[in-house]
Design a protein around this motif. Structure first.
Motif, mmCIF file in Angstrom:
data_model
loop_
_atom_site.group_PDB
_atom_site.id
_atom_site.type_symbol
_atom_site.label_atom_id
_atom_site.label_comp_id
_atom_site.label_asym_id
_atom_site.label_seq_id
_atom_site.Cartn_x
_atom_site.Cartn_y
_atom_site.Cartn_z
ATOM 1 N N VAL A 76 33.856 18.993 54.781
ATOM 2 C CA VAL A 76 32.997 19.770 53.885
ATOM 3 C C VAL A 76 33.149 21.266 54.162
ATOM 4 O O VAL A 76 33.320 22.081 53.239
ATOM 5 N N ALA A 77 33.090 21.650 55.446
ATOM 6 C CA ALA A 77 33.186 23.068 55.808
ATOM 7 C C ALA A 77 34.547 23.647 55.450
ATOM 8 O O ALA A 77 34.647 24.776 54.953
ATOM 9 N N MET A 78 35.615 22.881 55.658
ATOM 10 C CA MET A 78 36.954 23.368 55.336
ATOM 11 C C MET A 78 37.108 23.558 53.833
ATOM 12 O O MET A 78 37.736 24.532 53.385
ATOM 13 N N PHE A 79 36.534 22.651 53.044
ATOM 14 C CA PHE A 79 36.579 22.812 51.592
ATOM 15 C C PHE A 79 35.906 24.121 51.181
ATOM 16 O O PHE A 79 36.437 24.879 50.352
ATOM 17 N N ILE A 80 34.736 24.401 51.764
ATOM 18 C CA ILE A 80 34.007 25.636 51.437
ATOM 19 C C ILE A 80 34.831 26.865 51.812
ATOM 20 O O ILE A 80 34.931 27.826 51.047
ATOM 21 N N LEU A 81 35.438 26.850 52.997
ATOM 22 C CA LEU A 81 36.232 27.998 53.445
ATOM 23 C C LEU A 81 37.467 28.216 52.574
ATOM 24 O O LEU A 81 37.837 29.352 52.283
ATOM 25 N N ILE A 82 38.101 27.127 52.157
ATOM 26 C CA ILE A 82 39.268 27.250 51.276
ATOM 27 C C ILE A 82 38.858 27.879 49.947
ATOM 28 O O ILE A 82 39.558 28.742 49.405
ATOM 29 N N VAL A 83 37.707 27.448 49.423
ATOM 30 C CA VAL A 83 37.203 28.035 48.173
ATOM 31 C C VAL A 83 36.918 29.529 48.364
ATOM 32 O O VAL A 83 37.256 30.352 47.508
ATOM 33 N N VAL A 84 36.293 29.888 49.495
ATOM 34 C CA VAL A 84 35.997 31.297 49.775
ATOM 35 C C VAL A 84 37.285 32.120 49.847
ATOM 36 O O VAL A 84 37.376 33.207 49.266
ATOM 37 N N LEU A 85 38.294 31.603 50.555
ATOM 38 C CA LEU A 85 39.562 32.315 50.656
ATOM 39 C C LEU A 85 40.221 32.448 49.288
ATOM 40 O O LEU A 85 40.793 33.511 48.967
ATOM 41 N N LEU A 86 40.134 31.411 48.469
ATOM 42 C CA LEU A 86 40.705 31.468 47.118
ATOM 43 C C LEU A 86 39.998 32.535 46.290
ATOM 44 O O LEU A 86 40.643 33.312 45.567
ATOM 45 N N VAL A 87 38.669 32.595 46.397
ATOM 46 C CA VAL A 87 37.895 33.609 45.663
ATOM 47 C C VAL A 87 38.295 35.015 46.121
ATOM 48 O O VAL A 87 38.470 35.928 45.303
ATOM 49 N N VAL A 88 38.432 35.202 47.440
ATOM 50 C CA VAL A 88 38.841 36.501 47.978
ATOM 51 C C VAL A 88 40.200 36.910 47.427
ATOM 52 O O VAL A 88 40.413 38.064 47.024
ATOM 53 N N LEU A 89 41.132 35.946 47.394
ATOM 54 C CA LEU A 89 42.476 36.242 46.895
ATOM 55 C C LEU A 89 42.465 36.597 45.410
ATOM 56 O O LEU A 89 43.133 37.550 44.989
ATOM 57 N N VAL A 90 41.732 35.825 44.624
ATOM 58 C CA VAL A 90 41.666 36.096 43.183
ATOM 59 C C VAL A 90 41.026 37.463 42.938
ATOM 60 O O VAL A 90 41.528 38.264 42.128
ATOM 61 N N LEU A 91 39.920 37.742 43.654
ATOM 62 C CA LEU A 91 39.247 39.038 43.494
ATOM 63 C C LEU A 91 40.182 40.172 43.903
ATOM 64 O O LEU A 91 40.291 41.188 43.195
ATOM 65 N N ALA A 92 40.871 40.014 45.037
ATOM 66 C CA ALA A 92 41.787 41.053 45.516
ATOM 67 C C ALA A 92 42.915 41.289 44.516
ATOM 68 O O ALA A 92 43.315 42.427 44.268
ATOM 69 N N PHE A 93 43.422 40.196 43.922
ATOM 70 C CA PHE A 93 44.506 40.333 42.952
ATOM 71 C C PHE A 93 44.022 41.038 41.690
ATOM 72 O O PHE A 93 44.696 41.938 41.170
ATOM 73 N N VAL A 94 42.842 40.656 41.206
ATOM 74 C CA VAL A 94 42.326 41.230 39.956
ATOM 75 C C VAL A 94 42.029 42.718 40.114
ATOM 76 O O VAL A 94 42.409 43.542 39.269
ATOM 77 N N VAL A 95 41.332 43.093 41.205
ATOM 78 C CA VAL A 95 40.906 44.483 41.349
ATOM 79 C C VAL A 95 42.033 45.404 41.801
ATOM 80 O O VAL A 95 41.915 46.625 41.677
ATOM 81 N N THR A 96 43.113 44.833 42.339
ATOM 82 C CA THR A 96 44.227 45.692 42.756
ATOM 83 C C THR A 96 45.397 45.648 41.777
ATOM 84 O O THR A 96 46.424 46.283 42.031
ATOM 85 N N ARG A 97 45.249 44.921 40.680
ATOM 86 C CA ARG A 97 46.356 44.834 39.719
ATOM 87 C C ARG A 97 46.629 46.168 39.040
ATOM 88 O O ARG A 97 47.780 46.602 38.982
ATOM 89 N N PRO A 98 45.605 46.874 38.504
ATOM 90 C CA PRO A 98 45.908 48.185 37.923
ATOM 91 C C PRO A 98 46.282 49.185 39.015
ATOM 92 O O PRO A 98 45.714 49.163 40.112
ATOM 93 N N GLY A 99 47.215 50.060 38.720
ATOM 94 C CA GLY A 99 47.606 51.096 39.668
ATOM 95 C C GLY A 99 47.585 52.459 39.011
ATOM 96 O O GLY A 99 47.997 52.600 37.853
ATOM 97 N N GLY A 100 47.108 53.462 39.732
ATOM 98 C CA GLY A 100 46.988 54.797 39.148
ATOM 99 C C GLY A 100 48.109 55.731 39.530
ATOM 100 O O GLY A 100 47.981 56.954 39.377
ATOM 101 N N ALA A 101 49.241 55.211 40.020
ATOM 102 C CA ALA A 101 50.342 56.069 40.461
ATOM 103 C C ALA A 101 51.135 56.598 39.276
ATOM 104 O O ALA A 101 51.294 55.918 38.266
ATOM 105 N N TYR A 102 51.616 57.818 39.413
ATOM 106 C CA TYR A 102 52.531 58.372 38.418
ATOM 107 C C TYR A 102 53.535 59.284 39.122
ATOM 108 O O TYR A 102 53.294 59.732 40.253
ATOM 109 N N THR A 103 54.653 59.555 38.483
ATOM 110 C CA THR A 103 55.707 60.364 39.079
ATOM 111 C C THR A 103 55.257 61.811 39.187
ATOM 112 O O THR A 103 54.776 62.406 38.209
ATOM 113 N N ALA A 104 55.390 62.382 40.390
ATOM 114 C CA ALA A 104 54.981 63.764 40.608
ATOM 115 C C ALA A 104 55.936 64.728 39.915
ATOM 116 O O ALA A 104 57.107 64.416 39.678
#
Length: 270
Positions: A76-104
């Motif tokens: 049960v605990a491992m299932f919860i932790l896997i879900v938490v890690l999956l949520v962290v990964l999805v959130l990290a991917f979504v919020v870091t997908r846009p990038g504000g870099a441009y050529t100087a």
């Protein structure tokens, strides 16, 4: 039963090993000099990694010493932790997908950064009024910008450098401001105010520089984005391995329960 428990014990040992890349990713993010001013970034992954380590250790003990109740808690605990890690990964991917870099401008090798190019969630959590004051003070007290003045002497060396997003956004004015290079943290001449509001905020004062600029806020976000995307590669591989281990462990646990019921039936207990 013994075979199933042995398999589960081995799998839990593998899961224990999988916790170390998560801990290592958290320590790497926390220990990066460019991240020293983002206090909230320091420990979430480390804590999650240790949680995986403790839960996997409990599963190993439960399997090795045939503690069925402990094994059930582990699943049960491992299932919860896997879900938490999956949520962290999805959130990290979504919020870091846009990038504000441009050529100087001017053919510089490094990138410059625009605040509006990043996700609104990331902007709110890093550059909001309640957060930026502390980050700005930390940046001014750090050695991130002063180190540039010792590293680069000539303008060609500086413009050919691969600056980090924080170095590019916080330690110099945006190149579109039209200031003349003297050293990495000293720029001369009159700012071209058509280059944006940051041109009026730049100061040669080492305690000011461009720490109040939107380009500095964007640089912090760019740095955070780059390093989280590197950490995500390790976390994705670890997550896939953990899911594989967990599914096999569930199957082994179910087989152990089936064997136990069958043995009781043969003995006439049910």
């Amino acid at each position: 039963m013994a075979v199933s428990n042995s398999i589960t014990a081995i799998l839990n040992f593998v899961a224990m090993m999988c916790s170390f890349p998560i801990i290592a990713a958290g320590v790497w993010l926390a220990s990066r000099a460019d991240n020293e001013c983002l206090l909230w970034l320091r420990w979430p992954l480390v804590f999650l990694g240790f949680a995986f380590l403790l839960v996997s250790a409990a599963g190993f003990v439960g399997a090795y010493w045939k503690k069925e109740g402990l094994l059930a808690v582990y699943l049960v605990a491992m299932f919860i932790l896997i879900v938490v890690l999956l949520v962290v990964l999805v959130l990290a991917f979504v919020v870091t997908r846009p990038g504000g870099a441009y050529t100087a401008a001017g053919g510089a090798r490094f990138k410059e950064y625009r605040l509006e190019g990043f996700s609104s969630w990331l902007r709110d959590h890093v550059t909001g009024a309640g957060s930026w004051g502390k980050i700005r003070a930390c940046l001014a007290a750090s050695q991130i910008c002063p180190k540039l003045a010792h590293k680069f002497v000539s303008a060609p060396d500086f413009f050919a450098a691969h600056l980090s997003p924080i170095q590019s956004g916080c330690c110099k004015p945006p190149l579109m401001c039209g200031l003349q290079y003297s050293n990495p943290t000293t720029w001369l001449g009159e700012s071209n105010m058509g280059g944006g509001s940051d041109c009026g905020l730049w100061s040669n004062d080492p305690s000011q520089l461009c720490y109040n600029c939107d380009s500095c806020k964007a640089g912090v976000l760019g740095n955070l984005r780059d390093e989280w995307r590197k950490a995500n590669i390790i976390l994705i591989i670890t997550l896939v391995l953990l899911i594989w281990v967990y599914l096999i462990a569930c199957s082994a646990y179910r087989n152990a329960q089936t064997e136990q019921l069958f043995r009781r039936y043969k003995q006439g207990w049910v």
